[in-house]
Design an enzyme around this catalytic site. Sequence first.
Site, PDB file in Angstrom:
ATOM      1  N   HIS A 101       0.926  -1.160  -0.024  1.00  0.00           N
ATOM      2  CA  HIS A 101       0.125   0.175   0.004  1.00  0.00           C
ATOM      3  C   HIS A 101       0.892   1.162  -0.026  1.00  0.00           C
ATOM      4  O   HIS A 101       1.764   1.335   0.844  1.00  0.00           O
ATOM      5  CB  HIS A 101      -0.947   0.051   1.278  1.00  0.00           C
ATOM      6  CG  HIS A 101      -1.459   1.065   1.278  1.00  0.00           C
ATOM      7  ND1 HIS A 101      -2.592   1.630   0.397  1.00  0.00           N
ATOM      8  CD2 HIS A 101      -1.572   2.353   2.262  1.00  0.00           C
ATOM      9  CE1 HIS A 101      -3.147   2.769   0.907  1.00  0.00           C
ATOM     10  NE2 HIS A 101      -2.430   3.258   2.043  1.00  0.00           N
ATOM     11  N   HIS A 104      -2.772   7.184  -2.313  1.00  0.00           N
ATOM     12  CA  HIS A 104      -3.786   7.224  -3.046  1.00  0.00           C
ATOM     13  C   HIS A 104      -3.506   8.280  -4.219  1.00  0.00           C
ATOM     14  O   HIS A 104      -2.717   9.033  -3.980  1.00  0.00           O
ATOM     15  CB  HIS A 104      -5.105   7.770  -2.329  1.00  0.00           C
ATOM     16  CG  HIS A 104      -5.663   6.696  -1.193  1.00  0.00           C
ATOM     17  ND1 HIS A 104      -5.332   6.642   0.003  1.00  0.00           N
ATOM     18  CD2 HIS A 104      -6.620   5.760  -1.391  1.00  0.00           C
ATOM     19  CE1 HIS A 104      -5.728   5.808   0.679  1.00  0.00           C
ATOM     20  NE2 HIS A 104      -6.753   5.167  -0.120  1.00  0.00           N
ATOM     21  N   ASP A 108      -6.785  16.198  -8.163  1.00  0.00           N
ATOM     22  CA  ASP A 108      -6.782  17.685  -8.127  1.00  0.00           C
ATOM     23  C   ASP A 108      -5.323  18.088  -8.225  1.00  0.00           C
ATOM     24  O   ASP A 108      -4.838  19.134  -7.551  1.00  0.00           O
ATOM     25  CB  ASP A 108      -7.366  17.894  -6.692  1.00  0.00           C
ATOM     26  CG  ASP A 108      -6.445  17.171  -5.418  1.00  0.00           C
ATOM     27  OD1 ASP A 108      -5.677  16.540  -5.576  1.00  0.00           O
ATOM     28  OD2 ASP A 108      -7.045  17.163  -4.309  1.00  0.00           O
ATOM     29  N   ARG A 117      -2.583  14.163  -8.585  1.00  0.00           N
ATOM     30  CA  ARG A 117      -1.540  14.167  -7.215  1.00  0.00           C
ATOM     31  C   ARG A 117      -1.740  12.798  -6.396  1.00  0.00           C
ATOM     32  O   ARG A 117      -2.703  12.259  -6.006  1.00  0.00           O
ATOM     33  CB  ARG A 117      -2.515  15.041  -6.137  1.00  0.00           C
ATOM     34  CG  ARG A 117      -1.730  15.012  -4.863  1.00  0.00           C
ATOM     35  CD  ARG A 117      -2.314  16.120  -3.916  1.00  0.00           C
ATOM     36  NE  ARG A 117      -3.909  16.245  -3.669  1.00  0.00           N
ATOM     37  CZ  ARG A 117      -4.270  15.490  -2.833  1.00  0.00           C
ATOM     38  NH1 ARG A 117      -3.668  14.835  -1.815  1.00  0.00           N
ATOM     39  NH2 ARG A 117      -5.747  15.435  -2.650  1.00  0.00           N
ATOM     40  N   CYS A 119      -0.798  10.859  -3.901  1.00  0.00           N
ATOM     41  CA  CYS A 119      -0.423  11.205  -2.248  1.00  0.00           C
ATOM     42  C   CYS A 119       0.119  10.016  -1.745  1.00  0.00           C
ATOM     43  O   CYS A 119      -0.734   9.118  -1.641  1.00  0.00           O
ATOM     44  CB  CYS A 119      -1.638  11.745  -1.735  1.00  0.00           C
ATOM     45  SG  CYS A 119      -1.767  12.160  -0.069  1.00  0.00           S
TER      46      CYS A 119
END
Length: 149
Positions: A101, A104, A108, A117, A119
């Site tokens: 993981h 995300h 935007d 983006r 993140c």
Amino acid sequence: MAEYRKDPDVIATLDPESYRVTQENGTERPGTGAYLGNKEPGIYVDIVSGEPLFASSTKYESGCGWPSFVKPIEPENITELRDVSMGMIRTEVRSKHGDSHLGHVFPDGPADRGGLRYCINSAALRFVHRDDMEAEGYGKYLDQVEERA
């Protein structure tokens, strides 16, 4: 060509935060990640598999509290999954070969750079400085890393 995989021996050596983030789909607290303010030239690789994920040339300050990138260095090393946890619909980003993981992706980001983006949690990454990329087998990505003043 390097072979990237989810390595149980590497997973066993992860610090608790990196384990929680990569293996348990955790999120580091905003503003706490080691790479948030990193401005050095290089690439970011999956802490578990070593697969190349993001170049410093695509990193930008989004103000969200996590390192942000406009695109992956190798799109085929990223898997995007629908995430409906936390009472919202998001797109989770995972490393393809390490199945870590990472964070995300949101729509935007800077419009002039593709509008995305990524993140990403610092705890899911290992930074390879430009000066070490060739020696560590990432030389083919040197053209994606600019020198920063």
